[in-house]
Motif scaffolding. Structure first.
Motif, mmCIF file in Angstrom:
data_model
loop_
_atom_site.group_PDB
_atom_site.id
_atom_site.type_symbol
_atom_site.label_atom_id
_atom_site.label_comp_id
_atom_site.label_asym_id
_atom_site.label_seq_id
_atom_site.Cartn_x
_atom_site.Cartn_y
_atom_site.Cartn_z
ATOM 1 N N ARG A 167 0.827 -1.218 0.000
ATOM 2 C CA ARG A 167 0.000 0.000 0.000
ATOM 3 C C ARG A 167 0.855 1.258 0.000
ATOM 4 O O ARG A 167 0.395 2.321 -0.427
ATOM 5 N N ALA A 168 2.080 1.138 0.484
ATOM 6 C CA ALA A 168 2.987 2.285 0.495
ATOM 7 C C ALA A 168 3.780 2.401 -0.799
ATOM 8 O O ALA A 168 4.712 3.206 -0.882
ATOM 9 N N ASN A 169 3.396 1.634 -1.806
ATOM 10 C CA ASN A 169 4.127 1.634 -3.076
ATOM 11 C C ASN A 169 3.700 2.828 -3.937
ATOM 12 O O ASN A 169 3.077 2.700 -4.989
ATOM 13 N N PRO B 29 7.759 4.532 -7.507
ATOM 14 C CA PRO B 29 7.193 3.303 -6.950
ATOM 15 C C PRO B 29 7.996 2.075 -7.393
ATOM 16 O O PRO B 29 8.591 2.051 -8.462
ATOM 17 N N THR B 30 7.997 1.062 -6.566
ATOM 18 C CA THR B 30 8.736 -0.163 -6.845
ATOM 19 C C THR B 30 7.952 -1.048 -7.802
ATOM 20 O O THR B 30 6.779 -1.342 -7.550
ATOM 21 N N VAL C 16 -2.602 -13.704 -9.758
ATOM 22 C CA VAL C 16 -2.925 -12.941 -8.552
ATOM 23 C C VAL C 16 -2.452 -11.499 -8.695
ATOM 24 O O VAL C 16 -3.177 -10.553 -8.351
ATOM 25 N N HIS C 17 -1.246 -11.303 -9.213
ATOM 26 C CA HIS C 17 -0.717 -9.951 -9.407
ATOM 27 C C HIS C 17 -1.630 -9.113 -10.292
ATOM 28 O O HIS C 17 -1.823 -7.916 -10.052
ATOM 29 N N ASN D 165 0.282 1.482 -8.266
ATOM 30 C CA ASN D 165 1.401 1.607 -9.210
ATOM 31 C C ASN D 165 2.088 0.266 -9.487
ATOM 32 O O ASN D 165 3.308 0.202 -9.614
ATOM 33 N N LYS D 166 1.301 -0.796 -9.598
ATOM 34 C CA LYS D 166 1.916 -2.123 -9.694
ATOM 35 C C LYS D 166 2.517 -2.406 -11.059
ATOM 36 O O LYS D 166 3.348 -3.306 -11.201
#
Length: 245
Positions: free
Chosen positions: A111-113, A123-124, A206-207, A214-215
Protein backbone atom coordinates in the motif's frame (compact mmCIF):
# COMPACT_ATOMS: atom_id res chain seq x y z
CA UNK A 1 -2.75 -41.88 -1.90
CA UNK A 2 -6.31 -40.70 -2.44
CA UNK A 3 -7.19 -37.82 -4.76
CA UNK A 4 -8.22 -35.78 -1.73
CA UNK A 5 -4.92 -36.34 0.05
CA UNK A 6 -2.94 -35.49 -3.08
CA UNK A 7 -4.92 -32.31 -3.71
CA UNK A 8 -4.70 -31.17 -0.09
CA UNK A 9 -1.00 -31.92 0.19
CA UNK A 10 -0.12 -30.13 -3.04
CA UNK A 11 -2.23 -27.09 -2.17
CA UNK A 12 -0.66 -26.71 1.26
CA UNK A 13 2.88 -27.51 0.14
CA UNK A 14 2.82 -25.24 -2.90
CA UNK A 15 1.24 -22.42 -0.91
CA UNK A 16 4.10 -22.65 1.60
CA UNK A 17 6.64 -22.74 -1.24
CA UNK A 18 5.23 -19.57 -2.78
CA UNK A 19 4.81 -17.85 0.58
CA UNK A 20 8.53 -18.31 1.27
CA UNK A 21 9.64 -17.61 -2.30
CA UNK A 22 7.48 -14.63 -3.14
CA UNK A 23 7.96 -13.52 0.45
CA UNK A 24 11.73 -13.28 0.15
CA UNK A 25 11.33 -11.41 -3.16
CA UNK A 26 8.99 -8.96 -1.43
CA UNK A 27 11.39 -8.60 1.49
CA UNK A 28 14.29 -7.74 -0.80
CA UNK A 29 12.31 -5.58 -3.24
CA UNK A 30 9.80 -3.44 -1.38
CA UNK A 31 10.49 -0.13 0.31
CA UNK A 32 10.03 -0.11 4.08
CA UNK A 33 11.13 -3.75 4.31
CA UNK A 34 13.95 -4.51 6.74
CA UNK A 35 15.54 -6.85 4.17
CA UNK A 36 15.41 -4.44 1.25
CA UNK A 37 18.32 -4.77 -1.18
CA UNK A 38 19.64 -7.86 0.64
CA UNK A 39 20.51 -9.35 -2.74
CA UNK A 40 20.27 -12.35 -5.03
CA UNK A 41 21.91 -14.82 -2.64
CA UNK A 42 19.18 -14.14 -0.08
CA UNK A 43 16.52 -14.72 -2.74
CA UNK A 44 18.12 -18.02 -3.79
CA UNK A 45 18.17 -19.31 -0.22
CA UNK A 46 14.63 -18.08 0.43
CA UNK A 47 13.29 -20.12 -2.48
CA UNK A 48 15.34 -23.13 -1.41
CA UNK A 49 13.94 -23.00 2.11
CA UNK A 50 10.48 -22.64 0.59
CA UNK A 51 10.98 -25.96 -1.18
CA UNK A 52 12.23 -27.47 2.07
CA UNK A 53 9.23 -26.33 4.12
CA UNK A 54 6.62 -27.01 1.44
CA UNK A 55 7.84 -30.42 0.37
CA UNK A 56 8.36 -31.78 3.88
CA UNK A 57 4.89 -30.55 4.85
CA UNK A 58 3.20 -32.08 1.82
CA UNK A 59 5.20 -35.33 1.73
CA UNK A 60 2.93 -37.41 4.02
CA UNK A 61 -0.14 -36.56 1.93
CA UNK A 62 1.03 -36.28 -1.67
CA UNK A 63 4.77 -36.92 -1.82
CA UNK A 64 5.41 -33.18 -2.10
CA UNK A 65 5.95 -32.75 -5.84
CA UNK A 66 4.83 -29.06 -5.83
CA UNK A 67 5.83 -28.56 -9.47
CA UNK A 68 3.98 -29.56 -12.65
CA UNK A 69 7.34 -30.13 -14.38
CA UNK A 70 8.26 -32.73 -11.74
CA UNK A 71 4.82 -34.30 -11.99
CA UNK A 72 5.04 -34.52 -15.78
CA UNK A 73 8.58 -35.92 -15.58
CA UNK A 74 7.46 -38.67 -13.21
CA UNK A 75 4.48 -39.49 -15.43
CA UNK A 76 6.63 -39.70 -18.57
CA UNK A 77 9.02 -42.04 -16.78
CA UNK A 78 6.43 -44.29 -15.11
CA UNK A 79 3.52 -44.02 -17.53
CA UNK A 80 1.21 -43.28 -14.59
CA UNK A 81 -0.94 -40.39 -15.81
CA UNK A 82 -4.15 -41.09 -13.88
CA UNK A 83 -3.55 -38.67 -11.00
CA UNK A 84 -1.55 -36.04 -12.87
CA UNK A 85 -4.55 -33.73 -13.12
CA UNK A 86 -5.04 -33.87 -9.33
CA UNK A 87 -1.42 -32.90 -8.72
CA UNK A 88 -1.58 -30.03 -11.23
CA UNK A 89 -4.86 -28.70 -9.85
CA UNK A 90 -3.47 -28.73 -6.34
CA UNK A 91 -0.22 -27.08 -7.40
CA UNK A 92 -1.85 -24.21 -9.28
CA UNK A 93 -4.40 -23.67 -6.50
CA UNK A 94 -1.65 -23.63 -3.89
CA UNK A 95 0.41 -21.17 -5.93
CA UNK A 96 -2.51 -18.75 -6.08
CA UNK A 97 -3.09 -19.12 -2.34
CA UNK A 98 0.59 -18.58 -1.54
CA UNK A 99 0.68 -15.40 -3.61
CA UNK A 100 -2.37 -14.02 -1.81
CA UNK A 101 -0.81 -14.83 1.57
CA UNK A 102 2.38 -13.03 0.55
CA UNK A 103 0.37 -9.97 -0.35
CA UNK A 104 -1.33 -10.01 3.04
CA UNK A 105 1.99 -10.36 4.89
CA UNK A 106 3.40 -7.32 3.07
CA UNK A 107 0.10 -5.45 2.82
CA UNK A 108 1.42 -2.25 4.40
CA UNK A 109 4.48 -2.22 2.13
CA UNK A 110 2.38 -2.81 -0.97
CA UNK A 111 0.00 0.00 0.00
CA UNK A 112 2.99 2.29 0.50
CA UNK A 113 4.13 1.63 -3.08
CA UNK A 114 3.68 5.26 -4.11
CA UNK A 115 6.14 8.01 -5.11
CA UNK A 116 8.21 9.15 -2.14
CA UNK A 117 7.62 12.89 -1.72
CA UNK A 118 10.80 13.35 0.30
CA UNK A 119 13.26 11.56 -1.96
CA UNK A 120 11.37 11.61 -5.29
CA UNK A 121 11.89 7.83 -5.43
CA UNK A 122 9.58 6.15 -7.92
CA UNK A 123 7.19 3.30 -6.95
CA UNK A 124 8.74 -0.16 -6.85
CA UNK A 125 7.87 -2.50 -9.76
CA UNK A 126 6.07 -5.45 -8.17
CA UNK A 127 5.74 -8.16 -10.82
CA UNK A 128 9.16 -9.59 -9.96
CA UNK A 129 7.89 -10.35 -6.47
CA UNK A 130 5.31 -12.73 -7.93
CA UNK A 131 6.66 -13.97 -11.25
CA UNK A 132 9.80 -14.14 -13.35
CA UNK A 133 11.08 -11.44 -15.70
CA UNK A 134 13.95 -12.03 -18.17
CA UNK A 135 16.97 -9.79 -18.00
CA UNK A 136 17.24 -9.87 -21.81
CA UNK A 137 13.90 -10.36 -23.56
CA UNK A 138 14.63 -12.95 -26.23
CA UNK A 139 11.85 -15.57 -26.48
CA UNK A 140 14.03 -18.29 -28.02
CA UNK A 141 16.90 -17.80 -25.56
CA UNK A 142 14.51 -17.48 -22.63
CA UNK A 143 12.66 -20.65 -23.61
CA UNK A 144 15.91 -22.59 -24.03
CA UNK A 145 17.07 -21.39 -20.61
CA UNK A 146 13.91 -22.61 -18.92
CA UNK A 147 14.01 -25.97 -20.73
CA UNK A 148 17.64 -26.68 -19.84
CA UNK A 149 17.25 -25.45 -16.26
CA UNK A 150 14.18 -27.61 -15.71
CA UNK A 151 15.90 -30.70 -17.11
CA UNK A 152 18.75 -30.04 -14.72
CA UNK A 153 16.23 -29.89 -11.86
CA UNK A 154 13.90 -32.78 -12.70
CA UNK A 155 16.56 -35.30 -13.75
CA UNK A 156 18.37 -35.18 -10.38
CA UNK A 157 15.02 -35.25 -8.55
CA UNK A 158 14.13 -38.46 -10.39
CA UNK A 159 17.58 -39.92 -9.77
CA UNK A 160 17.37 -39.21 -6.05
CA UNK A 161 14.56 -41.75 -5.99
CA UNK A 162 17.10 -44.46 -6.84
CA UNK A 163 19.32 -43.52 -3.90
CA UNK A 164 18.06 -45.83 -1.19
CA UNK A 165 19.88 -44.13 1.66
CA UNK A 166 18.34 -40.75 0.92
CA UNK A 167 14.85 -42.18 1.01
CA UNK A 168 15.40 -44.10 4.22
CA UNK A 169 16.98 -41.16 6.01
CA UNK A 170 14.34 -38.68 4.86
CA UNK A 171 16.96 -36.28 3.52
CA UNK A 172 15.81 -36.31 -0.10
CA UNK A 173 13.85 -33.10 0.35
CA UNK A 174 16.83 -31.42 2.00
CA UNK A 175 19.01 -32.32 -0.99
CA UNK A 176 16.37 -30.93 -3.37
CA UNK A 177 16.30 -27.73 -1.31
CA UNK A 178 20.04 -27.32 -1.78
CA UNK A 179 19.62 -28.12 -5.47
CA UNK A 180 17.12 -25.26 -5.83
CA UNK A 181 19.48 -22.88 -4.03
CA UNK A 182 22.19 -23.91 -6.47
CA UNK A 183 19.84 -23.23 -9.36
CA UNK A 184 19.24 -19.71 -8.20
CA UNK A 185 22.96 -19.05 -7.87
CA UNK A 186 24.06 -20.75 -11.10
CA UNK A 187 21.18 -20.67 -13.58
CA UNK A 188 18.89 -17.94 -12.30
CA UNK A 189 20.59 -15.01 -14.00
CA UNK A 190 18.93 -15.03 -17.45
CA UNK A 191 15.24 -15.53 -16.59
CA UNK A 192 14.89 -15.70 -12.82
CA UNK A 193 14.58 -19.53 -12.99
CA UNK A 194 10.86 -20.25 -12.99
CA UNK A 195 11.45 -24.02 -13.52
CA UNK A 196 7.88 -24.45 -12.25
CA UNK A 197 4.78 -23.43 -14.26
CA UNK A 198 2.57 -23.17 -11.17
CA UNK A 199 5.11 -21.02 -9.35
CA UNK A 200 5.02 -18.45 -12.15
CA UNK A 201 1.49 -18.54 -13.57
CA UNK A 202 -0.49 -18.70 -10.31
CA UNK A 203 1.17 -15.64 -8.72
CA UNK A 204 1.07 -13.77 -12.05
CA UNK A 205 -2.71 -14.20 -12.14
CA UNK A 206 -2.92 -12.94 -8.55
CA UNK A 207 -0.72 -9.95 -9.41
CA UNK A 208 -3.05 -8.99 -12.24
CA UNK A 209 -5.99 -8.75 -9.81
CA UNK A 210 -4.37 -7.35 -6.68
CA UNK A 211 -5.11 -3.69 -5.75
CA UNK A 212 -1.43 -2.73 -5.54
CA UNK A 213 -0.80 0.98 -6.16
CA UNK A 214 1.40 1.61 -9.21
CA UNK A 215 1.92 -2.12 -9.69
CA UNK A 216 2.66 -1.94 -13.42
CA UNK A 217 2.02 -4.63 -16.01
CA UNK A 218 1.65 -8.37 -15.40
CA UNK A 219 3.57 -8.99 -18.66
CA UNK A 220 1.24 -11.55 -20.23
CA UNK A 221 3.26 -11.49 -23.45
CA UNK A 222 6.08 -13.31 -21.65
CA UNK A 223 3.90 -15.50 -19.42
CA UNK A 224 3.85 -18.52 -21.74
CA UNK A 225 7.63 -19.07 -21.56
CA UNK A 226 7.86 -19.97 -17.84
CA UNK A 227 4.94 -22.36 -18.38
CA UNK A 228 5.85 -24.05 -21.66
CA UNK A 229 9.61 -24.17 -21.04
CA UNK A 230 9.44 -26.07 -17.73
CA UNK A 231 6.77 -28.45 -19.06
CA UNK A 232 8.99 -29.34 -22.02
CA UNK A 233 12.01 -29.64 -19.73
CA UNK A 234 10.14 -31.88 -17.30
CA UNK A 235 8.94 -34.17 -20.09
CA UNK A 236 12.44 -34.40 -21.59
CA UNK A 237 13.95 -35.16 -18.19
CA UNK A 238 11.42 -37.95 -17.66
CA UNK A 239 12.25 -39.37 -21.09
CA UNK A 240 16.02 -39.24 -20.49
CA UNK A 241 15.60 -40.82 -17.07
CA UNK A 242 13.40 -43.60 -18.47
CA UNK A 243 15.88 -44.43 -21.24
CA UNK A 244 19.13 -44.03 -19.30
CA UNK A 245 18.24 -45.43 -15.91
Amino acid sequence: MSDGDIFTGEVIGTAILILFGAGVCAAVTLRHSKARAAGWVVIAFGWGFGVLAGAYTAAPLSGGQLNPAVTIGIAVDTGAWGKVWVYLLGQFTGAVLGAVLTYLVYLAQFRANVPDADTAEEPTPTLGIFSTIPEIRNPVANLVTEIIATIALVLPVLAFGLTKGLGESGTTVLIVCLLVVGFGLSLGGPTGYAINPARDLGPRIVHSFLPIPNKGTSDWGYAWIPVVGPLIGGALAGLVYHVAF
